[in-house]
Motif scaffolding. Structure first.
Motif, short mmCIF file in Angstrom:
data_model
loop_
_atom_site.label_atom_id
_atom_site.label_comp_id
_atom_site.label_asym_id
_atom_site.label_seq_id
_atom_site.Cartn_x
_atom_site.Cartn_y
_atom_site.Cartn_z
N VAL A 253 -10.79 -5.67 9.79
CA VAL A 253 -10.21 -5.43 8.47
C VAL A 253 -9.58 -6.70 7.92
CG1 VAL A 253 -8.41 -4.19 7.21
CG2 VAL A 253 -9.86 -2.96 8.85
N LEU A 254 -8.84 -7.41 8.75
CA LEU A 254 -8.18 -8.63 8.29
C LEU A 254 -9.19 -9.72 7.93
CD1 LEU A 254 -5.16 -8.76 10.76
CD2 LEU A 254 -5.07 -8.35 8.30
N TRP A 257 -10.53 -8.74 4.57
CA TRP A 257 -9.51 -9.05 3.56
C TRP A 257 -9.55 -10.54 3.20
CZ3 TRP A 257 -4.32 -5.99 3.87
CH2 TRP A 257 -3.53 -6.25 2.75
N TRP A 260 -12.57 -11.47 1.13
CA TRP A 260 -12.51 -11.03 -0.27
C TRP A 260 -11.94 -12.11 -1.19
CZ3 TRP A 260 -13.68 -5.97 1.50
CH2 TRP A 260 -14.33 -5.15 0.55
N THR A 283 -6.54 -9.53 -6.47
CA THR A 283 -7.23 -8.97 -5.31
C THR A 283 -6.25 -8.57 -4.22
OG1 THR A 283 -9.19 -10.33 -5.77
CG2 THR A 283 -8.93 -9.50 -3.51
N ASN A 284 -5.30 -9.42 -3.93
CA ASN A 284 -4.33 -9.15 -2.86
C ASN A 284 -3.46 -7.95 -3.19
OD1 ASN A 284 -3.45 -10.18 -0.25
ND2 ASN A 284 -1.50 -10.55 -1.26
N ALA A 287 -5.43 -4.72 -2.61
CA ALA A 287 -5.53 -4.38 -1.19
C ALA A 287 -4.23 -3.81 -0.66
CB ALA A 287 -5.92 -5.62 -0.40
N VAL A 291 -3.46 -0.05 1.20
CA VAL A 291 -2.86 0.18 2.52
C VAL A 291 -1.67 1.12 2.43
CG1 VAL A 291 -1.61 -0.90 4.42
CG2 VAL A 291 -3.62 -2.03 3.47
N ALA A 314 -6.95 -0.48 3.17
CA ALA A 314 -7.13 -1.87 2.77
C ALA A 314 -8.52 -2.08 2.18
CB ALA A 314 -6.90 -2.80 3.95
N ILE A 315 -9.54 -1.58 2.89
CA ILE A 315 -10.91 -1.75 2.41
C ILE A 315 -11.09 -1.07 1.07
CG2 ILE A 315 -13.34 -1.33 2.91
CD1 ILE A 315 -11.96 -3.35 4.77
N LEU A 318 -9.48 -3.04 -1.73
CA LEU A 318 -10.27 -4.24 -2.03
C LEU A 318 -11.55 -3.88 -2.79
CD1 LEU A 318 -9.72 -5.96 1.41
CD2 LEU A 318 -9.10 -6.96 -0.79
N THR A 322 -12.47 -4.89 -6.92
CA THR A 322 -13.55 -5.87 -7.05
C THR A 322 -14.13 -5.89 -8.46
OG1 THR A 322 -14.11 -5.75 -4.70
CG2 THR A 322 -15.83 -6.50 -6.18
#
Length: 490
Positions: A253-254, A257, A260, A283-284, A287, A291, A314-315, A318, A322
């Protein structure tokens, strides 16, 4: 430097991709400098940025690998590495040969028909560069950036197939997907195709073009493949089949991230106007919202901090940010992510009752992709709609329902086309080659049955037998140690 002849097609493709009012071609002096290996400074700067962003997106393949390995049982961990490597390589060849041309070449509203192999009909045509309002980049930089997007979309397809699909299915579908299905879908929305022409769909970096397209293929194969053995009891209720490593899942996942920050900011295709840091911040925030929402929903439901749902939150955040990342102000990003975090939790729980989606791909990429695309019709600001010259501001900026309707059309068209084409492809594979390994091979695990070796040999083979172990003498099927069959009842 190679030259291509397809300036008109690429100009149309970038018109839809970047939503700019005009595309200016490089002048003869610039072309000569390129031939001599001396690009103008702005060409070098922007091409470097696009290539760095593309490498970050490529690194997402490692994220998919760790995420899927973590959510798989130990007896199926190794096969995912082979799958990632083979799929990425097939997509590289196919997208270079025909996919990029189908997606961004000249040819009209349905499909591009020029620019195959990055070398047009006339190798002396003066078109090694593309000049954009944000600066100039090389054709090769644009090609590689778009290829890694295609590879990500292909990787999404396989999240629903873990632990029971034949390896050859990857090979066959990867060819069809990267050469035909993905390029046509990309052409319609990003490459000057009919959806872009008639509806001005806003999808800055691919909530629909990349993520929903991948999830649509994932749904098609899952419906034909069926659930893992032991997933549903005699009463029809789902049983948990825990993955073997949440740390690997979290690492995946990280990595995604991180990747992305190439995915969304890189879609500016330029560094000189300073837009990409703003898009990185958007974007951040998206995400982070995903979470926190997913964790909160699961806490309210079960009073536990669910690790898997935190990662999928998180996914989902993101994926959802997008499409709007280039069109929304900072304040909207965490809201879009929060909604995505709620959607992914309820989506996973609902889908799990009827379909076996081991990693939650249908929710995290499909449902969140739909939400992200629709979110443009709500949150696109008048400032950024004008700057990008695509569509209208969102409902919350006084734009009415028109753009929201256009976004819905993009979602429906992409899903119907990709799901239909994928379902037919997988149906033909099932009737000829077959989709699923045998029950015995599934019980043994795909590592040993498909590859002749274990991802974790010491976990499944008694220590004395490890001496001299090799794929040639590895146990298969009924000879597999009982440790490989004890995790989930048949």
């Amino acid at each position: 430097m190679r030259r291509t002849r397809w300036a008109t097609g690429m100009g149309a493709g970038l018109l839809a991709l970047l939503a700019v009012p005009a595309v200016a071609m490089a002048d003869p002096a610039t072309l000569r400098m390129a031939d001599e290996g001396q690009l103008p400074v702005e060409v070098g700067i922007n091409s470097i940025w696009v290539m760095v962003a593309a490498v970050l997106v490529m690194f997402m393949q490692a994220g998919f690998a760790f995420l899927e390995i973590g959510f798989s049982r130990g007896k199926n961990a190794g096969t995912i590495i082979a799958k990632i490597l083979v799929n990425f390589s097939i997509a590289a060849i196919c997208f270079w040969a025909v996919g990029f041309a189908f997606a961004f070449g000249d040819g009209g509203s349905l499909i591009g028909t020029s620019g195959f192999f990055l070398a047009g009909d006339n190798p002396t045509a003066d078109f090694p560069l593309i000049s954009l309002p944000d600066g100039t980049i090389t054709v090769e930089a644009l090609f590689f950036f778009q290829f890694v997007f295609c590879a990500v979309s292909l990787a999404i397809v396989w999240g629903t197939t873990l632990e029971r699909v034949k390896f050859g299915v990857y090979v066959i579908y990867a060819i069809v997907f990267s050469a035909i299905i993905y390029p046509i879908g990309a052409h319609w929305i990003w490459g000057g195709g009919w959806v872009a022409e008639q509806f001005s769909v806003q999808d800055f970096a691919g909530s629909t073009v990349v993520h929903l397209i991948g999830a649509s293929g994932a749904l098609a194969v899952l419906l034909l493949l069926g659930a893992r053995r032991g997933k549903y009891g005699n009463d029809g209720k789902p049983r948990a089949i825990p993955g073997h490593s949440m740390p690997l899942f979290g690492l995946g996942v990280l990595i995604l991230w991180l990747g992305w920050f190439g995915f969304n900011p890189g879609s500016t295709l330029g560094a000189l106007d300073g837009r990409f840091p703003e898009i990185a911040a958007v974007t951040n925030l998206g995400a982070a919202g995903g979470v926190l929402a997913a964790v909160a929903v699961m806490w309210l439901k079960v009073r536990k901090i669910d690790i898997g749902m935190a990662g999928n939150g998180a996914i989902a955040g993101l994926v959802a940010i997008t499409a709007p990342s280039g069109y929304v102000e900072l304040w909207a990003a965490p809201i879009i992510g929060l909604v995505a975090g709620v959607v992914v939790v309820f989506g996973i729980l609902a889908i799990d009752k009827v379909l076996d989606d081991p990693v939650g791909a249908l929710s995290a990429h499909g449902l969140a992709g739909i939400w992200g695309t629709l979110a443009c019709g709500l949150f696109t600001s008048d400032r950024l709609a004008a700057k990008n010259a695509v569509g209208e501001p969102g409902l919350f900026y006084g734009g009415g329902l028109g753009q929201l309707g256009n976004q819905a059309v993009g979602v429906i068209v992409a899903f119907v086309f990709v799901f239909s084409a994928s379902f037919v492809t997988f149906w033909l594979i099932k009737k000829t080659y077959g989709l699923r390994v045998s029950a015995e091979e599934e019980e043994a695990g795909l590592d040993i049955s498909e590859h002749g070796m274990y991802g974790y040999p010491e976990q499944f083979i008694p220590a004395p037998e490890l001496v001299g172990y090799s794929p040639a003498n590895a146990p298969v099927g009924s000879a597999t140690p009982k440790a490989t069959t004890r995790e989930v009842p048949a």
